[in-house]
Design a protein around this motif. Structure first.
Motif, PDB file in Angstrom:
ATOM      1  N   PHE A   1      -3.800  22.664 -10.540  1.00  0.00           N
ATOM      2  CA  PHE A   1      -4.536  22.831  -9.284  1.00  0.00           C
ATOM      3  C   PHE A   1      -4.180  24.165  -8.645  1.00  0.00           C
ATOM      4  O   PHE A   1      -3.031  24.601  -8.709  1.00  0.00           O
ATOM      5  N   ASP A   2      -5.159  24.777  -7.981  1.00  0.00           N
ATOM      6  CA  ASP A   2      -4.858  25.992  -7.231  1.00  0.00           C
ATOM      7  C   ASP A   2      -4.174  25.617  -5.916  1.00  0.00           C
ATOM      8  O   ASP A   2      -4.103  24.443  -5.538  1.00  0.00           O
ATOM      9  N   GLN A   3      -3.662  26.616  -5.221  1.00  0.00           N
ATOM     10  CA  GLN A   3      -2.885  26.374  -4.009  1.00  0.00           C
ATOM     11  C   GLN A   3      -3.712  25.683  -2.929  1.00  0.00           C
ATOM     12  O   GLN A   3      -3.207  24.812  -2.203  1.00  0.00           O
ATOM     13  N   GLU A   4      -4.979  26.055  -2.812  1.00  0.00           N
ATOM     14  CA  GLU A   4      -5.861  25.440  -1.818  1.00  0.00           C
ATOM     15  C   GLU A   4      -6.012  23.944  -2.076  1.00  0.00           C
ATOM     16  O   GLU A   4      -5.926  23.122  -1.155  1.00  0.00           O
ATOM     17  N   SER A   5      -6.229  23.580  -3.336  1.00  0.00           N
ATOM     18  CA  SER A   5      -6.414  22.170  -3.687  1.00  0.00           C
ATOM     19  C   SER A   5      -5.140  21.373  -3.460  1.00  0.00           C
ATOM     20  O   SER A   5      -5.176  20.245  -2.956  1.00  0.00           O
ATOM     21  N   LEU A   6      -3.997  21.962  -3.816  1.00  0.00           N
ATOM     22  CA  LEU A   6      -2.724  21.272  -3.618  1.00  0.00           C
ATOM     23  C   LEU A   6      -2.430  21.072  -2.133  1.00  0.00           C
ATOM     24  O   LEU A   6      -1.876  20.041  -1.734  1.00  0.00           O
ATOM     25  N   GLN A   7      -2.813  22.049  -1.324  1.00  0.00           N
ATOM     26  CA  GLN A   7      -2.596  21.939   0.127  1.00  0.00           C
ATOM     27  C   GLN A   7      -3.423  20.790   0.698  1.00  0.00           C
ATOM     28  O   GLN A   7      -2.922  19.989   1.497  1.00  0.00           O
ATOM     29  N   LYS A   8      -4.674  20.708   0.285  1.00  0.00           N
ATOM     30  CA  LYS A   8      -5.534  19.607   0.746  1.00  0.00           C
ATOM     31  C   LYS A   8      -4.994  18.272   0.264  1.00  0.00           C
ATOM     32  O   LYS A   8      -4.971  17.282   1.008  1.00  0.00           O
ATOM     33  N   LEU A   9      -4.560  18.235  -0.989  1.00  0.00           N
ATOM     34  CA  LEU A   9      -4.033  17.002  -1.558  1.00  0.00           C
ATOM     35  C   LEU A   9      -2.816  16.531  -0.776  1.00  0.00           C
ATOM     36  O   LEU A   9      -2.644  15.327  -0.530  1.00  0.00           O
ATOM     37  N   ALA A  10      -1.975  17.472  -0.357  1.00  0.00           N
ATOM     38  CA  ALA A  10      -0.783  17.124   0.419  1.00  0.00           C
ATOM     39  C   ALA A  10      -1.165  16.564   1.784  1.00  0.00           C
ATOM     40  O   ALA A  10      -0.572  15.582   2.260  1.00  0.00           O
ATOM     41  N   VAL A  11      -2.158  17.167   2.426  1.00  0.00           N
ATOM     42  CA  VAL A  11      -2.584  16.703   3.754  1.00  0.00           C
ATOM     43  C   VAL A  11      -3.168  15.298   3.673  1.00  0.00           C
ATOM     44  O   VAL A  11      -2.817  14.417   4.469  1.00  0.00           O
ATOM     45  N   PHE A  12      -4.046  15.055   2.694  1.00  0.00           N
ATOM     46  CA  PHE A  12      -4.663  13.736   2.586  1.00  0.00           C
ATOM     47  C   PHE A  12      -3.653  12.691   2.136  1.00  0.00           C
ATOM     48  O   PHE A  12      -3.733  11.527   2.550  1.00  0.00           O
ATOM     49  N   GLY A  13      -2.695  13.091   1.314  1.00  0.00           N
ATOM     50  CA  GLY A  13      -1.628  12.170   0.943  1.00  0.00           C
ATOM     51  C   GLY A  13      -0.779  11.810   2.140  1.00  0.00           C
ATOM     52  O   GLY A  13      -0.420  10.643   2.340  1.00  0.00           O
TER      53      GLY A  13
ATOM     54  N   LEU B   1       0.826  -1.209   0.000  1.00  0.00           N
ATOM     55  CA  LEU B   1       0.000   0.000   0.000  1.00  0.00           C
ATOM     56  C   LEU B   1       0.859   1.257   0.000  1.00  0.00           C
ATOM     57  O   LEU B   1       0.498   2.262  -0.635  1.00  0.00           O
ATOM     58  N   THR B   2       1.984   1.219   0.688  1.00  0.00           N
ATOM     59  CA  THR B   2       2.872   2.383   0.726  1.00  0.00           C
ATOM     60  C   THR B   2       3.384   2.722  -0.669  1.00  0.00           C
ATOM     61  O   THR B   2       3.367   3.884  -1.090  1.00  0.00           O
ATOM     62  N   ALA B   3       3.847   1.699  -1.390  1.00  0.00           N
ATOM     63  CA  ALA B   3       4.342   1.931  -2.752  1.00  0.00           C
ATOM     64  C   ALA B   3       3.224   2.410  -3.662  1.00  0.00           C
ATOM     65  O   ALA B   3       3.394   3.380  -4.428  1.00  0.00           O
ATOM     66  N   TRP B   4       2.079   1.755  -3.593  1.00  0.00           N
ATOM     67  CA  TRP B   4       0.947   2.101  -4.465  1.00  0.00           C
ATOM     68  C   TRP B   4       0.435   3.507  -4.187  1.00  0.00           C
ATOM     69  O   TRP B   4       0.202   4.301  -5.104  1.00  0.00           O
ATOM     70  N   GLU B   5       0.255   3.839  -2.921  1.00  0.00           N
ATOM     71  CA  GLU B   5      -0.297   5.149  -2.586  1.00  0.00           C
ATOM     72  C   GLU B   5       0.707   6.268  -2.858  1.00  0.00           C
ATOM     73  O   GLU B   5       0.313   7.385  -3.185  1.00  0.00           O
ATOM     74  N   THR B   6       2.001   5.982  -2.724  1.00  0.00           N
ATOM     75  CA  THR B   6       2.999   6.988  -3.104  1.00  0.00           C
ATOM     76  C   THR B   6       2.890   7.307  -4.586  1.00  0.00           C
ATOM     77  O   THR B   6       2.915   8.480  -4.992  1.00  0.00           O
ATOM     78  N   GLN B   7       2.763   6.268  -5.402  1.00  0.00           N
ATOM     79  CA  GLN B   7       2.600   6.491  -6.841  1.00  0.00           C
ATOM     80  C   GLN B   7       1.303   7.230  -7.138  1.00  0.00           C
ATOM     81  O   GLN B   7       1.270   8.114  -8.000  1.00  0.00           O
ATOM     82  N   THR B   8       0.246   6.902  -6.417  1.00  0.00           N
ATOM     83  CA  THR B   8      -1.040   7.569  -6.620  1.00  0.00           C
ATOM     84  C   THR B   8      -0.946   9.052  -6.275  1.00  0.00           C
ATOM     85  O   THR B   8      -1.464   9.906  -6.994  1.00  0.00           O
ATOM     86  N   ILE B   9      -0.288   9.376  -5.153  1.00  0.00           N
ATOM     87  CA  ILE B   9      -0.110  10.783  -4.755  1.00  0.00           C
ATOM     88  C   ILE B   9       0.663  11.532  -5.841  1.00  0.00           C
ATOM     89  O   ILE B   9       0.324  12.669  -6.189  1.00  0.00           O
ATOM     90  N   LYS B  10       1.681  10.892  -6.378  1.00  0.00           N
ATOM     91  CA  LYS B  10       2.483  11.499  -7.450  1.00  0.00           C
ATOM     92  C   LYS B  10       1.624  11.751  -8.681  1.00  0.00           C
ATOM     93  O   LYS B  10       1.705  12.819  -9.303  1.00  0.00           O
TER      94      LYS B  10
END
Length: 240
Positions: free
Chosen positions: A204-216, A188-197
């Motif tokens: 994406f705007d800054q707000e969306s990227l910030q949320k994406l980083a938190v959930f990742g 899952l770690t390998a798969w989800e890292t690739q998914t986050i990438k």
């Protein structure tokens, strides 16, 4: 000096755009790992402080409040899932830090059961495994999405087997669940890292990227915590 022809200019523009995307992706992944790392620091500090200090530990774990602390991370997880789309970036960060603190409370008992040396040793083993598999997920050109459904199925099966074993109390089943669980969370770690990438986009705007980083960061954080807990059943040395 001769001006580049239109074809050369297009190639230069593509190269420049690619460099910008690569730099943006690097900054995004760094933000994800920073959130995750700081989250682990918060969890570790809370767990160590509560687990080694009788004043906060006894009112929590020697009373029915322990069930609230134990189930709170699960409640946070459901909340994140349902509010993922509507919550703001600042709200996501606040919930993430709160989640890490509550997870620290739930892990505080680890310091009563296992020696500090074995906890530290297990943490570094988990960190090494996590780092290697996350780096693989980031660097590999192989599409790991084909393994995603199998990993999720394995996770569900592991949870069901763990719940059933609460009533059976079988050490063999517990051993099997722990081994399978470690393999599942490594995958899952390998798969989800690739998914986050792959989810990153410069559009994406800054707000969306910030949320994406938190959930990742949250998804990787959970993989690490689960990996650490399962490894502790093998490498943890119990206090006498």
């Amino acid at each position: 000096m001769k001006n580049p022809n239109p074809g050369d200019r297009r190639e230069i523009a593509r190269s420049h755009a690619g460099a910008l995307i690569d730099e943006g992706l690097r900054q995004h992944m760094l933000r994800v790992y920073n959130y995750m790392g700081l989250g682990l620091v918060v969890t570790g500090l809370v767990a160590y402080t509560v687990g080694t200090t009788p004043a906060p530990f006894m009112p929590i774990f020697l009373t029915p409040l322990k069930w609230v602390v134990t189930l709170a991370p699960l409640a946070f997880g459901f909340f994140f899932s349902f509010r993922m789309q509507s919550i703001s970036a600042s709200g996501a960060q606040t919930m993430f830090w709160a989640f890490c603190a509550v997870m620290g409370l739930s892990l505080a008992s680890v310091f009563l059961v296992f020696t500090g040396t074995s906890i530290a040793r297990t943490f570094f083993i988990a960190a090494t495994m996590f780092g290697a598999t996350s780096l693989y997920g980031y660097e590999t050109k192989r599409d790991l999405s084909q393994f995603g459904s199998f990993l999720i199925m394995g996770l569900i099966g592991m949870v069901i087997a763990g719940v059933v074993n609460l009533f059976l109390g079988s050490t063999a089943v517990q051993f099997a669940v722990s081994v399978i669980g470690i393999l599942v969370f490594v995958g899952l770690t390998a798969w989800e890292t690739q998914t986050i990438k792959q989810q990153y986009t410069e559009n994406f705007d800054q707000e969306s990227l910030q949320k994406l980083a938190v959930f990742g960061a949250l998804s990787l954080y959970l993989n690490f915590i689960d990996m650490f807990q399962l490894l502790l059943t093998f490498t943890g040395q119990r206090k006498e």
